[in-house]
Design a protein around this motif. Structure first.
Motif, mmCIF file in Angstrom:
data_model
loop_
_atom_site.group_PDB
_atom_site.id
_atom_site.type_symbol
_atom_site.label_atom_id
_atom_site.label_comp_id
_atom_site.label_asym_id
_atom_site.label_seq_id
_atom_site.Cartn_x
_atom_site.Cartn_y
_atom_site.Cartn_z
ATOM 1 N N GLN A 8 0.885 -1.198 0.098
ATOM 2 C CA GLN A 8 0.023 0.098 0.123
ATOM 3 C C GLN A 8 0.838 1.254 0.141
ATOM 4 O O GLN A 8 1.708 1.385 0.860
ATOM 5 C CB GLN A 8 -0.781 0.184 1.412
ATOM 6 C CG GLN A 8 -1.689 -1.117 1.464
ATOM 7 C CD GLN A 8 -2.766 -1.604 0.184
ATOM 8 O OE1 GLN A 8 -3.306 -0.300 0.153
ATOM 9 N NE2 GLN A 8 -2.915 -2.823 -0.231
ATOM 10 N N GLY A 46 -2.843 -4.140 5.645
ATOM 11 C CA GLY A 46 -1.857 -3.876 4.359
ATOM 12 C C GLY A 46 -0.294 -4.185 4.529
ATOM 13 O O GLY A 46 0.455 -3.914 3.982
ATOM 14 N N TRP A 101 -4.038 5.625 2.587
ATOM 15 C CA TRP A 101 -3.321 4.395 3.533
ATOM 16 C C TRP A 101 -2.344 4.975 4.205
ATOM 17 O O TRP A 101 -2.212 4.446 5.579
ATOM 18 C CB TRP A 101 -2.671 3.179 2.683
ATOM 19 C CG TRP A 101 -2.319 2.022 3.425
ATOM 20 C CD1 TRP A 101 -3.214 1.038 3.946
ATOM 21 C CD2 TRP A 101 -1.140 1.957 3.883
ATOM 22 N NE1 TRP A 101 -2.541 0.434 4.767
ATOM 23 C CE2 TRP A 101 -1.127 0.879 5.121
ATOM 24 C CE3 TRP A 101 0.227 2.633 4.013
ATOM 25 C CZ2 TRP A 101 0.148 0.299 5.488
ATOM 26 C CZ3 TRP A 101 1.111 2.187 4.605
ATOM 27 C CH2 TRP A 101 1.288 0.942 5.551
#
Length: 153
Positions: A73, A129, A78
């Motif tokens: 990510q 992630g 994010w």
């Protein structure tokens, strides 16, 4: 920033509790101009805060762990969520976005391996992630300093 400012900053980095009169004497200023310089350095953000440095072992945080993180990510949304999540972990002393093999590096302070394991489990369950998380335990602290070099400013 002139040599007087650098000397003031050096003295404050060594002992922030020094009275302004002592600092002024060491930089050959009277108290008021010295105080004004310190205030100006604070207003400009050169002095970010004044803190007490604690003995990590005596407050139950004597184990230093360096945590390397990889993720797939890389979008801003994010990163913002990641930064907010990391800010919520008291154990995380420092967090850096890195160039090279690892995407992020954390310095974590915990009481012991069991405490770190609890932190680790919470980290991987709360932060989405993450593709690889590797930890290294510091065996011995060789040098620790909060003093920044002032030779290049």
């Amino acid at each position: 920033m002139d040599s007087i400012d650098k000397t003031i900053l050096t003295l404050l980095q060594q002992d922030v509790t020094l009275p302004v009169s002592d600092i002024a004497e060491q930089v050959n200023l009277s108290t008021t101009p010295c105080w004004k310089r310190i205030k100006r350095l604070e207003e400009r953000g050169v002095i970010k805060s004044r803190v007490a440095l604690l003995d990590a072992a005596k407050v139950g945080a004597g184990v230093s762990v360096f945590v390397h993180i990889k993720t797939q990510q890389h979008e801003q949304r994010w990163l913002t969520r990641f930064a907010e999540s990391i800010a919520g972990f008291d154990e995380v002393m420092e967090c850096y976005r890195m160039a090279g093999e690892w995407d992020y590096l954390l310095r974590v302070a915990t009481k012991d391996i069991e405490s770190f394991d609890r932190f680790y489990k919470k980290l991987i369950s709360e932060v989405e992630g993450l593709t690889d998380v590797t930890s290294s335990f510091a065996m011995e602290e060789i040098k620790f300093s909060t003093r920044l070099p002032l030779t290049n400013c």
